[in-house]
Design a protein around this motif. Structure first.
Motif, PDB file in Angstrom:
ATOM      1  N   GLU A   1      59.094  10.961  -9.034  1.00 33.89           N
ATOM      2  CA  GLU A   1      58.973   9.984 -10.107  1.00 33.89           C
ATOM      3  C   GLU A   1      60.033   8.913  -9.904  1.00 33.89           C
ATOM      4  O   GLU A   1      61.092   9.174  -9.329  1.00 33.89           O
ATOM      5  CB  GLU A   1      59.164  10.664 -11.466  1.00 33.89           C
ATOM      6  N   ALA A   2      59.768   7.712 -10.367  1.00 30.35           N
ATOM      7  CA  ALA A   2      60.742   6.629 -10.252  1.00 30.35           C
ATOM      8  C   ALA A   2      62.010   6.980 -11.025  1.00 30.35           C
ATOM      9  O   ALA A   2      61.941   7.486 -12.153  1.00 30.35           O
ATOM     10  CB  ALA A   2      60.150   5.329 -10.775  1.00 30.35           C
ATOM     11  N   PHE A   3      63.156   6.684 -10.436  1.00 25.64           N
ATOM     12  CA  PHE A   3      64.424   7.020 -11.093  1.00 25.64           C
ATOM     13  C   PHE A   3      64.589   6.283 -12.417  1.00 25.64           C
ATOM     14  O   PHE A   3      65.318   6.751 -13.301  1.00 25.64           O
ATOM     15  CB  PHE A   3      65.602   6.701 -10.156  1.00 25.64           C
ATOM     16  N   THR A   4      63.924   5.172 -12.582  1.00 26.10           N
ATOM     17  CA  THR A   4      64.011   4.451 -13.859  1.00 26.10           C
ATOM     18  C   THR A   4      63.521   5.309 -15.021  1.00 26.10           C
ATOM     19  O   THR A   4      63.914   5.072 -16.174  1.00 26.10           O
ATOM     20  CB  THR A   4      63.183   3.159 -13.788  1.00 26.10           C
ATOM     21  N   GLU A   5      62.680   6.301 -14.744  1.00 26.79           N
ATOM     22  CA  GLU A   5      62.172   7.177 -15.798  1.00 26.79           C
ATOM     23  C   GLU A   5      63.212   8.191 -16.258  1.00 26.79           C
ATOM     24  O   GLU A   5      63.055   8.812 -17.318  1.00 26.79           O
ATOM     25  CB  GLU A   5      60.917   7.916 -15.316  1.00 26.79           C
ATOM     26  N   ALA A   6      64.267   8.364 -15.478  1.00 25.36           N
ATOM     27  CA  ALA A   6      65.291   9.348 -15.853  1.00 25.36           C
ATOM     28  C   ALA A   6      65.977   8.978 -17.162  1.00 25.36           C
ATOM     29  O   ALA A   6      66.413   9.854 -17.923  1.00 25.36           O
ATOM     30  CB  ALA A   6      66.325   9.477 -14.733  1.00 25.36           C
ATOM     31  N   ALA A   7      66.072   7.690 -17.446  1.00 23.28           N
ATOM     32  CA  ALA A   7      66.788   7.232 -18.644  1.00 23.28           C
ATOM     33  C   ALA A   7      66.130   7.691 -19.933  1.00 23.28           C
ATOM     34  O   ALA A   7      66.809   7.844 -20.965  1.00 23.28           O
ATOM     35  CB  ALA A   7      66.894   5.711 -18.631  1.00 23.28           C
ATOM     36  N   THR A   8      64.819   7.922 -19.917  1.00 24.17           N
ATOM     37  CA  THR A   8      64.122   8.328 -21.138  1.00 24.17           C
ATOM     38  C   THR A   8      63.652   9.782 -21.066  1.00 24.17           C
ATOM     39  O   THR A   8      62.832  10.213 -21.859  1.00 24.17           O
ATOM     40  CB  THR A   8      62.894   7.435 -21.377  1.00 24.17           C
ATOM     41  N   SER A   9      64.217  10.537 -20.119  1.00 26.24           N
ATOM     42  CA  SER A   9      63.747  11.912 -19.894  1.00 26.24           C
ATOM     43  C   SER A   9      64.524  12.960 -20.683  1.00 26.24           C
ATOM     44  O   SER A   9      64.131  14.126 -20.709  1.00 26.24           O
ATOM     45  CB  SER A   9      63.856  12.235 -18.410  1.00 26.24           C
ATOM     46  N   GLY A  10      65.615  12.557 -21.270  1.00 22.83           N
ATOM     47  CA  GLY A  10      66.501  13.518 -21.919  1.00 22.83           C
ATOM     48  C   GLY A  10      67.665  13.954 -21.048  1.00 22.83           C
ATOM     49  O   GLY A  10      68.537  14.708 -21.497  1.00 22.83           O
ATOM     50  N   LEU A  11      67.717  13.462 -19.826  1.00 17.62           N
ATOM     51  CA  LEU A  11      68.839  13.755 -18.928  1.00 17.62           C
ATOM     52  C   LEU A  11      70.018  12.849 -19.247  1.00 17.62           C
ATOM     53  O   LEU A  11      69.844  11.672 -19.596  1.00 17.62           O
ATOM     54  CB  LEU A  11      68.434  13.562 -17.474  1.00 17.62           C
ATOM     55  N   GLU A  12      71.203  13.378 -19.100  1.00 14.40           N
ATOM     56  CA  GLU A  12      72.407  12.557 -19.247  1.00 14.40           C
ATOM     57  C   GLU A  12      72.668  11.814 -17.953  1.00 14.40           C
ATOM     58  O   GLU A  12      72.675  12.405 -16.866  1.00 14.40           O
ATOM     59  CB  GLU A  12      73.611  13.435 -19.583  1.00 14.40           C
ATOM     60  N   LEU A  13      72.883  10.507 -18.047  1.00  8.44           N
ATOM     61  CA  LEU A  13      73.166   9.681 -16.876  1.00  8.44           C
ATOM     62  C   LEU A  13      74.590   9.185 -16.944  1.00  8.44           C
ATOM     63  O   LEU A  13      75.159   9.020 -18.026  1.00  8.44           O
ATOM     64  CB  LEU A  13      72.209   8.497 -16.798  1.00  8.44           C
TER      65      LEU A  13
END
Length: 450
Positions: free
Chosen positions: A435-447
């Motif tokens: 998946e595109a890394f841009t989706e990580a921001a709304t996934s519930g993962l802490e960045l």
């Protein structure tokens, strides 16, 4: 007659070559190794190639200039100061090259290399073939001859850009690099489609910043470049001949098994989704739908035997064409069809997931999160607690990974698939976060950012 400029893009390497003609004769700038493409272009235009112009000794691909000149009898123009081992027309700053009704002026523009030349097509519709000097919104990187030369070459690059900026503002800029090439000093030019000197005066850091500001910024922004680059310059100084693109020897199941058992590289050219659904255990996935040759050349030990696995003979032929451009001339073997035709054993699969899946699984059990993007990408933002080993370093650093199941991701999925296949070959349990890394921001993962 007004000159016609035809562009030949090699998207996988982020480079362009040019054929320029007056309706009768033509010159070619920075041709790629597979010269049949430019010959076909000349045939379609009904023109004869009489001159081949090299802007510099390339570090990112094996040139087709020597082979094209040999094939056509064209004059081969290379900087007089380049220590080549073949006959060429030694070209210097200010030299005028007459090609039919067209006049081309050589301009010394050091920065990408010390001997770099740009070529100015003069006339009512001027153009400059700027090679690795002035790119769209950027310049060529100054460190490919060694980090010790980078500060001096960065200053040269700034001065060269200003020299080209003296051309008429309507002069069309036609660079070789800068379309995703690692020869570009920045990644901001990949989507550009065209430019002029006037436009570059407004947007190019080399023309909007003073020398000190430019040098500091360009040196600070340099990232890793493919390991195979070190082999390109010496090969180009030798005068590489046209490549052999005939089909490699076909390998049956027994030979594929023998090569796998010997630890050789068997590369599956299919898409990452097809590979994940079923593949021969121990094979590496580098699909033709991404920067195949760049990452294969970066990863594989130079000179190691290579077997290509493709759905069709055409896929294998495409891979061969990509590889000869970076000096990998002959695969050891090839096989085509489907994975079940390549082995008598069971096929392997790779689980695929999203960043949302990763967020959920981390609530239930510990997993290793591996980010295989480059260090510059990592610094801009990454999953908290992840380990960063760029794909091009993974072969040498795979033992650094903590024990446990590995969830691997990159920016869009291509590099992560290659990494997942390398990890599986080394016996690791792996999940491909496709998946595109841009989706990580709304996934519930802490960045977090470095």
């Amino acid at each position: 007659m007004t000159a016609t400029i035809l562009t030949l893009a090699t998207e996988s390497l982020g480079d362009r070559s040019y054929l320029v003609h007056d309706g009768e004769v033509a010159f070619v700038v920075d041709p790629q190794r597979d010269v049949d493409r430019v010959l076909a272009m000349a045939d379609e235009a009904g023109v004869r190639i009489t001159h081949v112009l090299e802007t510099h000794i390339h570090n990112d691909y094996v040139t087709g200039g020597f082979g094209l000149a040999q094939r056509t009898g064209a004059s081969y123009h290379v900087n007089a100061d380049d220590p080549v081992s073949y006959e060429r027309v030694p070209t210097r700053d200010g030299d005028l090259i007459q090609v039919g009704s067209m006049t081309v002026r050589a301009v010394h523009t050091p920065g990408h290399t010390f001997t770099h030349l740009s070529y100015v097509l003069e006339g009512e519709r001027p153009a400059v073939f700027s090679g690795g000097s002035l790119l769209y919104g950027s310049t060529g990187r100054p460190d490919l001859l060694g980090a010790e030369h980078a500060p001096v070459l960065a200053r040269h690059q700034h001065a060269s850009a200003h020299r080209l900026a003296e051309l008429p503002h309507q002069t069309v800029v036609m660079p070789t690099h800068g379309f995703g090439s690692f020869c570009s000093a920045t990644a901001t030019t990949a989507d550009a489609t065209g430019s002029t000197i006037g436009q570059e005066l407004r947007i190019n850091p080399a023309l909007t910043q003073d020398e000190e500001e430019f040098v500091e910024a360009i040196l600070a922004g340099l990232d890793d470049y493919p390991a195979y680059y070190v082999h390109m310059g010496p090969r180009n100084l030798e005068g590489p001949a046209e490549p052999d693109l005939s089909s490699p020897a076909r390998a049956d199941k027994a030979e594929l098994r023998r090569r796998l058992d010997a630890g050789e590289w068997l590369v599956d050219l299919r898409t990452r989704t097809a590979f994940a659904a079923g593949h021969v255990p121990g094979t590496i996935n580098l699909g033709l739908d991404g920067q195949f040759s760049t990452y294969l050349g970066w990863l594989i030990p130079w000179g190691a035997p290579l077997t290509l696995l493709g759905s069709t003979p055409e896929d294998v032929a495409e891979a061969q064409r990509e590889l000869v451009r970076i000096g990998i001339d002959r695969p050891a073997a090839a096989a085509t069809g489907e994975p079940r035709e390549w082995t008598d054993g069971p096929l392997a699969t790779t689980p695929r997931a999203t960043f949302g899946d990763l967020a959920l699984v981390r609530h239930h059990r510990p997993v290793v999160v591996l980010d295989v993007r480059r260090a510059s990408e990592w610094r801009d933002g990454h999953v908290a607690g992840a380990t960063n080993i760029p794909l091009h370093e993974l072969v040498d650093r795979i033992e650094e990974l903590p024990e446990g199941e590995v969830w691997v991701h990159c920016a869009a999925g291509y590099r992560a698939s290659a990494a997942a296949s390398l990890l599986a070959r080394n016996g690791r349990r792996v999940v491909h976060v496709d998946e595109a890394f841009t989706e990580a921001a709304t996934s519930g993962l802490e960045l977090e950012a470095a």
